[in-house]
Motif scaffolding. Structure first.
Motif, PDB file in Angstrom:
ATOM      1  N   PRO A 167      10.352   2.842   4.752  1.00  0.00           N
ATOM      2  CA  PRO A 167       9.689   2.846   3.453  1.00  0.00           C
ATOM      3  C   PRO A 167      10.058   4.063   2.620  1.00  0.00           C
ATOM      4  CG  PRO A 167       8.121   3.342   5.201  1.00  0.00           C
ATOM      5  CD  PRO A 167       9.434   3.054   5.856  1.00  0.00           C
ATOM      6  N   ASP A 168       9.975   3.870   1.328  1.00  0.00           N
ATOM      7  CA  ASP A 168      10.057   4.985   0.401  1.00  0.00           C
ATOM      8  C   ASP A 168       8.621   5.268  -0.040  1.00  0.00           C
ATOM      9  OD1 ASP A 168      10.899   6.990  -1.261  1.00  0.00           O
ATOM     10  OD2 ASP A 168      11.895   5.698  -2.704  1.00  0.00           O
ATOM     11  N   GLU A 169       8.163   4.618  -1.095  1.00  0.00           N
ATOM     12  CA  GLU A 169       6.806   4.848  -1.583  1.00  0.00           C
ATOM     13  C   GLU A 169       5.795   3.834  -1.060  1.00  0.00           C
ATOM     14  OE1 GLU A 169       6.553   5.388  -5.822  1.00  0.00           O
ATOM     15  OE2 GLU A 169       8.556   6.263  -5.885  1.00  0.00           O
ATOM     16  N   TRP A 170       6.274   2.667  -0.581  1.00  0.00           N
ATOM     17  CA  TRP A 170       5.360   1.566  -0.287  1.00  0.00           C
ATOM     18  C   TRP A 170       5.560   0.977   1.103  1.00  0.00           C
ATOM     19  CZ3 TRP A 170       1.797   1.387  -3.850  1.00  0.00           C
ATOM     20  CH2 TRP A 170       2.099   1.770  -5.162  1.00  0.00           C
ATOM     21  N   LEU A 171       4.450   0.493   1.671  1.00  0.00           N
ATOM     22  CA  LEU A 171       4.436  -0.316   2.893  1.00  0.00           C
ATOM     23  C   LEU A 171       3.984  -1.713   2.508  1.00  0.00           C
ATOM     24  CD1 LEU A 171       2.358   2.071   5.196  1.00  0.00           C
ATOM     25  CD2 LEU A 171       4.839   1.746   5.265  1.00  0.00           C
ATOM     26  N   VAL A 172       4.486  -2.716   3.198  1.00  0.00           N
ATOM     27  CA  VAL A 172       3.965  -4.057   2.972  1.00  0.00           C
ATOM     28  C   VAL A 172       2.642  -4.165   3.721  1.00  0.00           C
ATOM     29  CG1 VAL A 172       5.203  -5.155   4.909  1.00  0.00           C
ATOM     30  CG2 VAL A 172       4.479  -6.529   2.964  1.00  0.00           C
ATOM     31  N   LYS A 192      -1.318  -8.288   6.470  1.00  0.00           N
ATOM     32  CA  LYS A 192      -1.917  -9.617   6.351  1.00  0.00           C
ATOM     33  C   LYS A 192      -1.183 -10.436   5.301  1.00  0.00           C
ATOM     34  CE  LYS A 192      -6.170 -12.213   5.610  1.00  0.00           C
ATOM     35  NZ  LYS A 192      -7.625 -12.114   5.371  1.00  0.00           N
ATOM     36  N   SER A 193      -0.814  -9.815   4.198  1.00  0.00           N
ATOM     37  CA  SER A 193      -0.087 -10.558   3.166  1.00  0.00           C
ATOM     38  C   SER A 193       1.288 -10.983   3.684  1.00  0.00           C
ATOM     39  CB  SER A 193       0.036  -9.739   1.875  1.00  0.00           C
ATOM     40  OG  SER A 193       0.994  -8.708   1.974  1.00  0.00           O
ATOM     41  N   LEU A 194       1.914 -10.152   4.522  1.00  0.00           N
ATOM     42  CA  LEU A 194       3.199 -10.535   5.113  1.00  0.00           C
ATOM     43  C   LEU A 194       3.020 -11.726   6.047  1.00  0.00           C
ATOM     44  CD1 LEU A 194       6.228 -10.045   5.539  1.00  0.00           C
ATOM     45  CD2 LEU A 194       5.594  -8.501   7.411  1.00  0.00           C
ATOM     46  N   LYS A 195       1.972 -11.708   6.867  1.00  0.00           N
ATOM     47  CA  LYS A 195       1.705 -12.832   7.774  1.00  0.00           C
ATOM     48  C   LYS A 195       1.505 -14.122   6.989  1.00  0.00           C
ATOM     49  CE  LYS A 195      -0.525  -9.769  11.031  1.00  0.00           C
ATOM     50  NZ  LYS A 195      -1.820  -9.331  11.572  1.00  0.00           N
ATOM     51  N   VAL A 232       0.861  -1.181   0.000  1.00  0.00           N
ATOM     52  CA  VAL A 232       0.000   0.000   0.000  1.00  0.00           C
ATOM     53  C   VAL A 232       0.899   1.233   0.000  1.00  0.00           C
ATOM     54  CG1 VAL A 232      -1.925  -1.143   1.151  1.00  0.00           C
ATOM     55  CG2 VAL A 232      -0.210   0.024   2.512  1.00  0.00           C
ATOM     56  N   GLU A 233       0.322   2.329  -0.417  1.00  0.00           N
ATOM     57  CA  GLU A 233       1.055   3.592  -0.464  1.00  0.00           C
ATOM     58  C   GLU A 233       1.529   3.971   0.943  1.00  0.00           C
ATOM     59  OE1 GLU A 233       0.199   8.225  -1.740  1.00  0.00           O
ATOM     60  OE2 GLU A 233      -1.306   6.695  -2.153  1.00  0.00           O
ATOM     61  N   ALA A 272      10.677   7.065   8.856  1.00  0.00           N
ATOM     62  CA  ALA A 272      10.056   6.299   9.932  1.00  0.00           C
ATOM     63  C   ALA A 272      10.438   4.829   9.774  1.00  0.00           C
ATOM     64  CB  ALA A 272       8.545   6.448   9.872  1.00  0.00           C
ATOM     65  N   VAL A 273      10.846   4.218  10.866  1.00  0.00           N
ATOM     66  CA  VAL A 273      11.186   2.798  10.840  1.00  0.00           C
ATOM     67  C   VAL A 273       9.928   1.985  11.129  1.00  0.00           C
ATOM     68  CG1 VAL A 273      12.553   0.966  11.925  1.00  0.00           C
ATOM     69  CG2 VAL A 273      13.550   3.235  11.577  1.00  0.00           C
ATOM     70  N   VAL A 274       9.665   1.011  10.274  1.00  0.00           N
ATOM     71  CA  VAL A 274       8.544   0.091  10.446  1.00  0.00           C
ATOM     72  C   VAL A 274       9.144  -1.243  10.891  1.00  0.00           C
ATOM     73  CG1 VAL A 274       6.640  -1.107   9.301  1.00  0.00           C
ATOM     74  CG2 VAL A 274       7.240   1.243   8.625  1.00  0.00           C
ATOM     75  N   ARG A 275       8.576  -1.820  11.951  1.00  0.00           N
ATOM     76  CA  ARG A 275       9.090  -3.089  12.479  1.00  0.00           C
ATOM     77  C   ARG A 275       7.989  -4.136  12.505  1.00  0.00           C
ATOM     78  NH1 ARG A 275      12.627  -3.128  17.674  1.00  0.00           N
ATOM     79  NH2 ARG A 275      14.141  -2.764  16.020  1.00  0.00           N
ATOM     80  N   PHE A 276       8.336  -5.320  12.020  1.00  0.00           N
ATOM     81  CA  PHE A 276       7.497  -6.506  12.159  1.00  0.00           C
ATOM     82  C   PHE A 276       8.304  -7.534  12.931  1.00  0.00           C
ATOM     83  CE2 PHE A 276       5.530  -4.614   8.418  1.00  0.00           C
ATOM     84  CZ  PHE A 276       4.177  -4.777   8.697  1.00  0.00           C
ATOM     85  N   THR A 277       7.677  -8.145  13.917  1.00  0.00           N
ATOM     86  CA  THR A 277       8.318  -9.176  14.724  1.00  0.00           C
ATOM     87  C   THR A 277       7.513 -10.452  14.600  1.00  0.00           C
ATOM     88  OG1 THR A 277       9.084  -7.480  16.260  1.00  0.00           O
ATOM     89  CG2 THR A 277       9.126  -9.747  17.038  1.00  0.00           C
ATOM     90  N   CYS A 278       8.201 -11.528  14.266  1.00  0.00           N
ATOM     91  CA  CYS A 278       7.560 -12.838  14.134  1.00  0.00           C
ATOM     92  C   CYS A 278       8.300 -13.793  15.075  1.00  0.00           C
ATOM     93  CB  CYS A 278       7.632 -13.316  12.690  1.00  0.00           C
ATOM     94  SG  CYS A 278       6.805 -14.889  12.412  1.00  0.00           S
ATOM     95  N   PRO A 279       7.836 -13.909  16.339  1.00  0.00           N
ATOM     96  CA  PRO A 279       8.562 -14.713  17.320  1.00  0.00           C
ATOM     97  C   PRO A 279       8.350 -16.216  17.179  1.00  0.00           C
ATOM     98  CG  PRO A 279       6.638 -13.735  18.330  1.00  0.00           C
ATOM     99  CD  PRO A 279       6.708 -13.197  16.922  1.00  0.00           C
TER     100      PRO A 279
END
Length: 154
Positions: free
Chosen positions: A69-74, A77-80, A30-31, A39-46
């Protein structure tokens, strides 16, 4: 979804079965709309799981993904679903870790990305795998990943 920006998303807001392999998994984006801020975006998958490509036994890891991110975020749900697809995938720790990072870099073209994969011991030896795209932008606050090295039961 009423917002036209999200019409291309095929998994969010509806039933989406778990992909049977990482190659089959569809990552969506997504945009970013961050206004150019670092801004730092963090995903944690323990509780990440994959399979040993030789024995078929399960391997477990605590994975931390950080990116600017530059133009896009993941789309999360698709990452999960993508991460879940590794449960039936046979791959060595290093290959699984880099496959995750490479797919995200290809999808997002972020300003910066790093992955820390803290694998639980196999044969008594934990394997940790780290990779990043390069140096983060100057002035970006990059927090520690907060995962202690494996110390056994003690």
């Amino acid at each position: 979804m009423s917002d036209d920006r999200y019409r291309a998303l095929n998994q969010l807001g509806q039933s989406a079965p778990a992909p049977t392999s990482p190659d089959e998994a569809v990552l969506e984006r997504v945009e970013a709309r961050t206004g150019g801020k670092n801004a730092v975006v963090r995903f944690t998958c323990p509780e990440f799981t994959s399979l040993c490509p030789i024995t078929g036994q399960p391997d477990f890891a605590h994975i931390v993904l950080d990116y600017i991110p530059d133009e896009w975020l993941v789309e999360s749900k698709s990452l999960k679903l993508f991460l879940q697809s590794f449960r039936n995938h046979g791959g060595f720790h290093e290959a699984c870790t880099l496959m995750i990072a490479e797919r995200l870099v290809e999808l997002l073209n972020p300003k910066w990305l790093r992955i820390g994969a803290y694998w639980y011991p196999r044969g008594g030896i934990p394997i940790d795998v780290f990779w990043q795209t390069g140096l983060p932008p100057e002035g970006a606050w990059i927090p520690d990943q907060g995962v202690a090295p494996y110390r056994g039961r003690g």
